[in-house]
Design a protein around this motif. Structure first.
Motif, PDB file in Angstrom:
ATOM      1  N   ASP A 137      16.381  37.767 -44.415  1.00 30.79           N
ATOM      2  CA  ASP A 137      15.250  38.571 -43.025  1.00 30.79           C
ATOM      3  C   ASP A 137      15.150  40.018 -43.442  1.00 30.79           C
ATOM      4  N   SER A 152      21.463  34.328 -43.629  1.00 29.85           N
ATOM      5  CA  SER A 152      19.926  34.153 -42.042  1.00 29.85           C
ATOM      6  C   SER A 152      19.477  32.732 -42.101  1.00 29.85           C
ATOM      7  N   GLU A 153      19.312  32.039 -43.270  1.00 33.71           N
ATOM      8  CA  GLU A 153      18.959  30.599 -43.747  1.00 33.71           C
ATOM      9  C   GLU A 153      20.435  29.927 -43.232  1.00 33.71           C
ATOM     10  N   ARG A 154      21.333  29.923 -43.750  1.00 37.58           N
ATOM     11  CA  ARG A 154      22.203  28.658 -43.032  1.00 37.58           C
ATOM     12  C   ARG A 154      23.073  29.677 -41.695  1.00 37.58           C
TER      13      ARG A 154
END
Ligand SMILES: *[C@@H]1O[C@H](CO)[C@@H](O)[C@H](O)[C@H]1NC(C)=O
Ligand SMILES: *[C@@H]1O[C@H](CO)[C@@H](O)[C@H](O)[C@H]1NC(C)=O
Length: 405
Positions: free
Chosen positions: A308, A387-389
């Protein structure tokens, strides 16, 4: 008289920014000294994992598509550290590569951490990892190794289902005299930092002067290995594209910006990537132009950029403490009998010593945010985050295990 006064004034005017800048670094060391160090913990829940299996993991990189972190861990750094100047006689253990499956942070440690098996790696016994970078499209891992004969960038093909690292080739070049971190552009092009002009091994005094005065002797080198990949005798193309005082971590922030950590200036340098210069070579060299810098309250070591777009910065708030910690690890982590033979003061020091860590993150919109400043997990050098998990990993230059948050 007038001339002398003018010259003195001129000298003061020229030196003032340098002295002011150096005074700020000394102030940092004063403020971050163990008696005054103010701890910060904005990580939320976190855990130190694998403390009895791995140590001195300088690098972590994420293969987010698979939820794996590749770690390069070099217990040999206690006896052989070409950046900080530790050169002890006797056998030096070699570095290992590991894959940590961070999808299952609650899984038993024995399941989530696997060592990668080297295949056809002639220099396995003399492998000393610093920076690493991975080109996922070609499964190529680039790893800086401070081999005893000459530093190299070792290239491996990773098989992350068989857990193997097959050696492809060693890259050596005179412009890679003190290679540190790597940022990959594609399967054959990458940037490498050389931290100093004078290496501590050959010129200890000049090396220290260069670092303490913040002289821009470090380089960013653009490497193109495509001719060498086509034929083993083909040349490695290398060009210096920027100079930075103690150039350490490097990453590509976005299509137009490269970031480089300056460990002697406590800053992150931003460079804009210009149009490629005209050149007769197969790949023209990109042009990096200095644009700005971000000051941080610690000596920035390694950098990484999350998906991100957040810049993660890890480093060292108090160099004198880290220096002592580094120089004593061979005893403190050494064989039991070595510790027993050590002086009582040393045994006491080993029992309670630490070196502070500091990790911050930065975005243009949100500015600088401090995440962790503490001594419980020592000597932070790299911070990465999926940043997603929502999983982050901090590694320590001389730490046991890794911090997962
Ligand atoms: C720092 O981490 C990055 C991953 O963001 C890696 O590419 C680089 O080589 C690392 N360098 C060092 C010196 O740890
Ligand atoms: C890249 O990052 C820099 C620094 O934050 C910013 O100024 C620039 O606008 C960004 N460029 C792109 C294409 O996002």
């Amino acid at each position: 008289m007038v001339l002398r006064a003018t010259l003195t004034l001129l000298a003061v005017a020229l030196l003032a920014p340098v002295l002011y800048e150096r005074a700020q670094i000394l102030y940092l060391f004063w403020r971050n000294a163990p008696v005054r160090f103010t701890r910060i913990d904005n990580l939320g829940s976190h855990d130190i994992k694998f403390a009895d299996r791995i140590r001195s993991c300088e690098d972590a990189l994420l293969v987010e598509s698979q939820g794996l972190a590749i770690l390069g861990c070099d217990p040999g750094r206690e006896r052989w550290n070409t950046v900080m100047g530790v050169f002890l006689p006797g056998p030096v253990p070699s570095a290992e590569l590991y894959a940590y499956d961070y999808k299952k942070t609650n899984a038993p440690e024995s399941e989530s951490l696997r060592r990668l098996e080297f295949v056809d790696f002639e220099y396995e016994a003399d492998f000393h990892t610093l920076g690493m970078a991975y080109d996922e499209a070609s499964s190529t891992l680039f790893a800086t190794s401070h081999r005893q004969d000459k530093p190299t960038i070792e290239m491996f093909k990773l098989d992350l289902t068989a857990y193997t690292a097959t050696h492809l080739r060693s890259i050596q070049h005179d412009l890679l005299h003190g290679p540190n971190a790597i940022a990959v552009i594609n399967s054959h092009e990458f940037y490498v930092t050389n931290n100093n002009h004078f290496l501590v091994k050959n010129h200890p005094t000049l090396n220290h002067l260069e670092t303490y005065l913040g002289v821009p002797g470090g380089t960013v080198v653009h490497i193109d290995v495509s001719p060498a990949l086509k034929s083993p005798a083909g040349p490695v193309q290398a060009n210096v594209v920027a100079r930075v005082p103690f150039a350490n971590g490097i990453d590509i922030l976005n299509e137009t910006t490269v970031v480089v950590a300056s460990s002697s200036r406590a800053a992150v340098y931003f460079f804009s990537i210009g149009p490629k210069s005209d050149s007769l070579s197969s790949t023209p060299t990109p042009v990096l132009t200095y644009s700005s810098q971000l000051r941080v309250p610690f000596l920035a070591d390694n950098l990484s950029v999350t998906k991100d777009g957040t810049l993660m910065i890890a480093g060292h708030p108090h160099m004198p403490t880290l220096g002592k910690f580094a120089q004593t690890r061979n005893v403190c982590n050494g064989p039991e009998d070595e510790l027993t033979r050590a002086a009582p003061e040393m045994r006491e020091y080993c029992a309670k010593s630490s070196a502070p860590s500091w990790v911050s993150e930065w975005t243009e919109a949100g500015g600088l945010k401090h995440l962790y400043a503490d001594v419980r997990y020592p000597s932070s050098c790299t911070a990465v985050r999926d940043s997603e998990r929502n999983v982050g990993i901090i590694t320590g230059l001389y730490a046991k295990g890794i911090l997962v948050y």
